[in-house]
Design a protein around this motif. Structure first.
Motif, PDB file in Angstrom:
ATOM      1  N   SER A  55      10.148   0.064  11.355  1.00 23.12           N
ATOM      2  CA  SER A  55       8.985   0.423  12.149  1.00 23.12           C
ATOM      3  C   SER A  55       7.697   0.145  11.393  1.00 23.12           C
ATOM      4  N   LEU A  56       7.654   0.498  10.115  1.00 24.71           N
ATOM      5  CA  LEU A  56       6.472   0.246   9.307  1.00 24.71           C
ATOM      6  C   LEU A  56       6.288  -1.248   9.062  1.00 24.71           C
ATOM      7  N   VAL A  57       7.365  -1.941   8.810  1.00 24.02           N
ATOM      8  CA  VAL A  57       7.280  -3.384   8.602  1.00 24.02           C
ATOM      9  C   VAL A  57       6.661  -4.058   9.824  1.00 24.02           C
ATOM     10  N   GLU A  58       7.085  -3.630  11.013  1.00 23.50           N
ATOM     11  CA  GLU A  58       6.538  -4.212  12.233  1.00 23.50           C
ATOM     12  C   GLU A  58       5.050  -3.884  12.377  1.00 23.50           C
ATOM     13  N   ALA A  59       4.651  -2.642  12.054  1.00 20.44           N
ATOM     14  CA  ALA A  59       3.241  -2.259  12.143  1.00 20.44           C
ATOM     15  C   ALA A  59       2.396  -3.080  11.175  1.00 20.44           C
ATOM     16  N   LEU A  60       2.897  -3.323   9.981  1.00 14.21           N
ATOM     17  CA  LEU A  60       2.164  -4.136   9.015  1.00 14.21           C
ATOM     18  C   LEU A  60       1.972  -5.559   9.530  1.00 14.21           C
ATOM     19  N   ARG A  61       3.017  -6.110  10.118  1.00 16.12           N
ATOM     20  CA  ARG A  61       2.919  -7.465  10.657  1.00 16.12           C
ATOM     21  C   ARG A  61       1.956  -7.517  11.830  1.00 16.12           C
ATOM     22  N   ARG A  62       2.110  -6.541  12.743  1.00 15.38           N
ATOM     23  CA  ARG A  62       1.319  -6.526  13.978  1.00 15.38           C
ATOM     24  C   ARG A  62      -0.160  -6.278  13.709  1.00 15.38           C
ATOM     25  N   ASP A  63      -0.469  -5.306  12.870  1.00 15.59           N
ATOM     26  CA  ASP A  63      -1.850  -4.850  12.701  1.00 15.59           C
ATOM     27  C   ASP A  63      -2.598  -5.568  11.580  1.00 15.59           C
ATOM     28  N   LEU A  64      -1.879  -5.981  10.534  1.00 17.24           N
ATOM     29  CA  LEU A  64      -2.540  -6.549   9.364  1.00 17.24           C
ATOM     30  C   LEU A  64      -2.094  -7.964   9.032  1.00 17.24           C
ATOM     31  N   GLY A  65      -0.976  -8.412   9.628  1.00 16.84           N
ATOM     32  CA  GLY A  65      -0.451  -9.718   9.269  1.00 16.84           C
ATOM     33  C   GLY A  65       0.070  -9.756   7.853  1.00 16.84           C
ATOM     34  N   LEU A  66       0.526  -8.598   7.347  1.00 15.69           N
ATOM     35  CA  LEU A  66       1.008  -8.504   5.974  1.00 15.69           C
ATOM     36  C   LEU A  66       2.508  -8.283   5.926  1.00 15.69           C
ATOM     37  N   THR A  67       3.114  -8.767   4.857  1.00 15.34           N
ATOM     38  CA  THR A  67       4.487  -8.401   4.555  1.00 15.34           C
ATOM     39  C   THR A  67       4.471  -7.084   3.785  1.00 15.34           C
ATOM     40  N   PRO A  68       5.589  -6.383   3.717  1.00 16.47           N
ATOM     41  CA  PRO A  68       5.641  -5.160   2.908  1.00 16.47           C
ATOM     42  C   PRO A  68       5.270  -5.410   1.457  1.00 16.47           C
ATOM     43  N   GLU A  69       5.671  -6.563   0.906  1.00 20.63           N
ATOM     44  CA  GLU A  69       5.332  -6.860  -0.485  1.00 20.63           C
ATOM     45  C   GLU A  69       3.812  -6.974  -0.664  1.00 20.63           C
ATOM     46  N   GLN A  70       3.155  -7.632   0.276  1.00 17.02           N
ATOM     47  CA  GLN A  70       1.696  -7.760   0.196  1.00 17.02           C
ATOM     48  C   GLN A  70       1.013  -6.402   0.337  1.00 17.02           C
ATOM     49  N   PHE A  71       1.540  -5.563   1.218  1.00 18.00           N
ATOM     50  CA  PHE A  71       0.985  -4.220   1.401  1.00 18.00           C
ATOM     51  C   PHE A  71       1.091  -3.416   0.109  1.00 18.00           C
ATOM     52  N   LEU A  72       2.246  -3.455  -0.531  1.00 12.83           N
ATOM     53  CA  LEU A  72       2.439  -2.739  -1.783  1.00 12.83           C
ATOM     54  C   LEU A  72       1.541  -3.290  -2.873  1.00 12.83           C
TER      55      LEU A  72
END
Length: 531
Positions: A55-72
């Protein structure tokens, strides 16, 4: 640096190898020089964000265009900037121009030219950050902000009414005055009176002054909960009011609010039923969204009777994570909000949440199925919007978790806390809209919530939060940032409508939050659950 914003129409598992202060402890002094960026080892994706974070991975992609690695990665950069900021501001007061992240996630340090600036430039570069030349130090910006605020206070009423906020923008190295509406002559007059001390941002956006009221969930909670419908929708407008006197219906920016019935009964919107049809384009009388609730609420709207609450879905059966629905009975009805981070006080589990969700100290809190689990305590509305839920002994083990998220397979572990930085990417979760993510746009802001209360030292994140998300968590990477308190789109009904209305009127959905460091300081002895 502090900013002031009037919210009159604002109605909300990873292991990142970055040093953080122990849970609940005061922020650790920054080291003499931050470690170079390339020494900050990040875990692999599999170990940092497992499959349970879909769910969080999808939100990162949808809202920020980021992968989890980029977010971290960006969360770690923001954390290191925040750790360095107070020391640099003290040691290099004649050259330090602030810290922020750009759109690409690069950590930037503003430096004023000079001998001291050369030393700061070298230290920031050695730490792996990018230096940007600026004209003003943070000390000069703060002084200029106070000067501009005084000018705004002394403006004629017609000009003062146009101003929705005064803030320092480190990315532009200037003070910004936000305005809404106004004639060309008025705006020209305002520009002349500011004497080149500030830039003006003109928009038709609502002010950030409304709570993210307690509310129900529609589709299990994503930022896009239905096709946009802007028929009849207008951006909210500033409401007149004096401090301590709430406009009828409550302070509309709050994300904590009284549940409502329509004229024929509760509208079934899903497992967490929500009345969302305040939209003018819908059939009159089908329902409405409450504006919020405060201790001084006058002429409140009809709440849901206690035997007809909307948050009546199944309660969690295992560990209870941050962002879980809960309700509080108040005179005349039920408040519905989201739990925040779990913590401990004097060795006993507590839940951190928002004060405008609490009713009063001693009020009982219940899960979605109506089972009571704790008692509201240490409620502080003015200036900080914080409260705790003292968990009943029989529920203690279920709250001894550092997870946040909507439930099984959609949780993230929180391993510490951090201070927000402008430009940092952050996410929130609440039972109404689940995970949504955005960019920190302000720090150190003073938020006036519809004249009913203020949030001092708030930060804002450009994302959608709706009634029901109040009290929920805001985080970056695996670090706690704050608690959801107010939103400028809480009256739009859905995030799809919020996005559409914002685009049409030239602003962005925005959540105002209370920094977790301020929450910890307000409750001596409180520690954050990090395992």
């Amino acid at each position: 640096m502090r900013t002031t914003t009037r919210l009159a129409a604002l109605t909300a598992a990873a292991a990142l190898v970055v040093t953080a202060a122990p849970a609940g402890a005061a922020p650790s002094p920054a080291p003499a020089a931050p470690a170079p960026a390339d020494s900050q080892v990040l875990p692999t994706l599999d170990s940092a964000l497992g499959s349970q974070l879909t769910s969080l991975v999808e939100a990162l992609r949808r809202d920020l265009g980021l992968t989890p690695e980029q977010f971290l990665d960006q969360a770690g950069i923001g954390e290191r900037l925040a750790e360095s900021r107070p020391r640099w501001e003290k040691a290099f007061r004649d050259s330090f121009g602030g810290v922020w992240l750009d759109e690409e996630g690069t950590g930037l340090v503003g430096v004023v030219a000079g001998e001291a600036g050369d030393l700061l430039r070298a230290e920031a570069t050695d730490a792996g950050f990018t230096v940007q030349d600026v004209a003003l130090t943070t000390e000069e910006l703060s002084a200029r902000e106070r000067q501009v605020s005084k000018i705004v206070t002394d403006l004629p009423e017609d000009l003062r009414a146009l101003v929705t906020g005064v803030r320092v923008d480190p990315t532009r190295n200037t003070v910004v005055v936000s305005t809404r509406g106004g004639e060309a002559a008025q705006l020209g007059n305002l520009t002349a009176r500011l004497k080149d001390l500030a830039e003006i941002d003109m928009t038709e956006a609502p002010d950030p002054a409304w709570d993210t009221a307690p509310f129900g969930s529609e589709d299990g909670g994503t930022q896009s909960d239905g096709a946009p419908n802007t028929a009849g929708l207008q951006p909210a407008t500033t409401r007149a009011g004096t401090p301590g006197q709430t406009p009828a219906g409550g302070d509309s920016g709050s994300l904590g609010s009284l549940a409502l019935l329509n004229q024929t009964g509760v509208i079934p919107e899903g497992p967490m039923r929500t009345v969302v049809e305040l939209l003018a384009g819908l059939t009159p009388g089908t329902g409405s969204i409450i504006d919020g609730m405060s201790q001084t609420m006058s002429d409140p709207v009809t709440p849901v009777p206690q035997n007809q609450t909307r948050a009546d879905g199944p309660a969690p059966t295992g560990p209870i994570a941050g962002g879980t629905a809960y309700s509080v009975a108040v005179p005349g009805g039920i408040l519905e909000c989201s739990t925040g981070f779990n913590g401990e006080l004097d060795g006993s589990p507590v839940v951190i949440t928002a004060a405008h969700c609490a009713g009063a100290d001693g009020t009982r809190a219940a899960l979605a199925d109506g089972e009571e689990f704790g008692t509201m305590t240490r409620t502080q509305r003015e200036g900080i919007d914080t409260a705790l839920v003292a968990v009943d002994p029989e529920f203690s083990d279920r709250f001894r978790t550092n997870l946040v998220g909507a439930g099984p397979d959609t949780t993230q572990a929180i391993t510490g806390s951090a201070e927000p930085v402008v430009g940092q990417k952050a996410c929130k979760t609440g039972f109404r809209t689940g995970f949504s993510c955005g960019t920190v746009s302000e720090v150190g802001a003073t938020i006036d919530v519809a004249g009913s209360r203020t949030i001092a030292n708030a930060f804002t994140v450009d994302l959608c939060a709706l009634p029901g998300d109040s009290g929920g968590v805001v985080f970056s990477g695996d670090k706690a940032l704050g608690i959801s308190s107010a939103s400028n789109v809480a009256e739009t009904g859905t995030c799809a409508n919020a996005d559409a209305v914002a685009r049409e009127n030239g602003y962005v959905p925005r959540l105002s939050a209370v920094p977790i460091a301020d929450v910890m300081a307000a409750h001596p002895g409180l520690t954050l659950r990090t395992n």
